[in-house]
Design an enzyme around this catalytic site. Structure first.
Site, PDB file in Angstrom:
ATOM      1  N   ASP A  37       0.810  -1.221   0.000  1.00 37.80           N
ATOM      2  CA  ASP A  37       0.000   0.000   0.000  1.00 37.80           C
ATOM      3  C   ASP A  37       0.847   1.277   0.000  1.00 37.80           C
ATOM      4  O   ASP A  37       0.666   2.160   0.846  1.00 37.80           O
ATOM      5  CB  ASP A  37      -0.948   0.025   1.213  1.00 37.80           C
ATOM      6  N   GLU A 205     -11.516  -1.635  -3.809  1.00 42.41           N
ATOM      7  CA  GLU A 205     -10.858  -0.844  -2.771  1.00 42.41           C
ATOM      8  C   GLU A 205      -9.741   0.006  -3.367  1.00 42.41           C
ATOM      9  O   GLU A 205      -9.531   0.048  -4.577  1.00 42.41           O
ATOM     10  CB  GLU A 205     -10.285  -1.754  -1.690  1.00 42.41           C
TER      11      GLU A 205
END
Length: 317
Positions: A37, A205
């Site tokens: 991420d 997402e």
């Protein structure tokens, strides 16, 4: 002539060094170890890369800095930690998915997922010290579980007109992802509009917004981050609220059989030297019992008709 020669050599060396510093791709993974991420910014000639610590997050975030995107130094962060970011609605989820951006106020703003809620931090410098924008240490966006929205993966976007937005959201059990957006105040310390659900097709997402030539590109991840189905898609609009139409060549980053590009996703985009780079994670070892991911970077190209072209990760890495 001698002086001219020396100047020429110096100029050649300067150019070469600059080109070397901008050689962002071709060394995947770009950082040793297991992280996910990524969020990347550049400040005063230094790159700062914030990331989730694998497997499944840690008690804090990882931060690395580099002047050449090749040699990285790890830096300790004072905030956020799992202990510092708790509410009556928090769950056991660890510290995940940082988004860091420099605001119009010259300060640095971080949005991070902890306990399936979003927290916001502010600092005068990318390395900190950081603090919660809320004096009572409360979340920036509280749980939305009752609406079947997983409150994670917040990403800040600063538009060319000075308005700031926050995009966030996922789903539970790897289905029914939701993408929400709300406007923030100019200091990015609170939401000033009601969240709107703008979920595009095939969204799960990790939203990331960029604007290029007046077009809003909402990029996002689809599939499961634990396997080969994870991939990056995008949709476009003429408005930060949409409606968004998925690109005809989406997804643009996906698993490539026979290579190390497996389960790539949850990215950020770095604009540097007139070029765009997608910085993302991939699964390091699909056969491992734990989810271990590594950070990669590749150049991002745009084509005709507002297309993002398919990413071509460096092979053999």
């Amino acid at each position: 002539m001698i002086i001219a020669g020396i100047i020429g050599v110096l100029l050649l060396c300067t150019t070469s060094c600059t080109e070397r510093k901008l050689n962002i791709t071709g060394r995947n993974p770009v950082i040793e170890g297991y992280y996910a991420d990524p969020s990347v910014i550049k400040h005063n000639g230094t790159f700062y890369l914030y990331a989730t610590i694998d497997p499944w997050g840690g008690d804090s975030l990882a931060l690395f800095k580099s002047t050449d995107f090749e040699n990285w130094e790890k830096v300790a962060l004072n905030w956020p930690t799992k202990a510092q970011c708790k509410s009556e609605d928090s769950n056991d989820s660890m510290v995940w998915a940082p988004s860091v951006i420099e605001g119009k106020d010259g300060k640095f703003h971080m949005f991070v997922s902890v306990g399936s809620e979003v927290y916001a931090g502010i600092s005068d410098h990318p390395e900190g010290p950081w603090k919660n924008v809320n004096a009572d240490q409360s979340p920036f966006v509280r749980t939305q579980k009752e609406d079947n929205i997983h409150t994670i993966d917040a990403e800040a976007f600063l538009d060319s007109d000075g308005k700031a937005y926050l995009y966030w959201g996922s789903g539970f059990d790897w289905k029914n992802g939701h993408c929400l957006v709300a406007e923030m105040n100019t200091s990015m310390t609170k939401l000033v509009s009601e969240p709107q659900d703008i979920t595009p097709a095939n969204y799960f997402e990790a939203p990331y917004m960029i604007k290029k030539d007046g077009v809003y590109y909402l990029m996002y991840s689809d599939g499961k981050c634990t396997d080969s189905t994870y991939q990056v898609r995008y949709a476009t609009s003429d408005n930060p609220y949409g409606p968004f139409k998925e690109g005809k060549n989406s997804p643009v980053l996906h698993t490539i059989p026979g290579t190390d590009t497996y389960g790539p996703g949850h990215h950020s985009v770095l604009e540097e030297g007139g070029k765009y780079y997608i910085v993302y994670h991939r699964i390091a070892d699909p056969s491992a019992k734990e989810l271990l991911r590594e950070i990669c970077a590749d150049e991002l190209y745009f084509g005709n008709d507002n297309e993002i072209l398919e990413v071509q990760p460096a092979r053999g890495q």
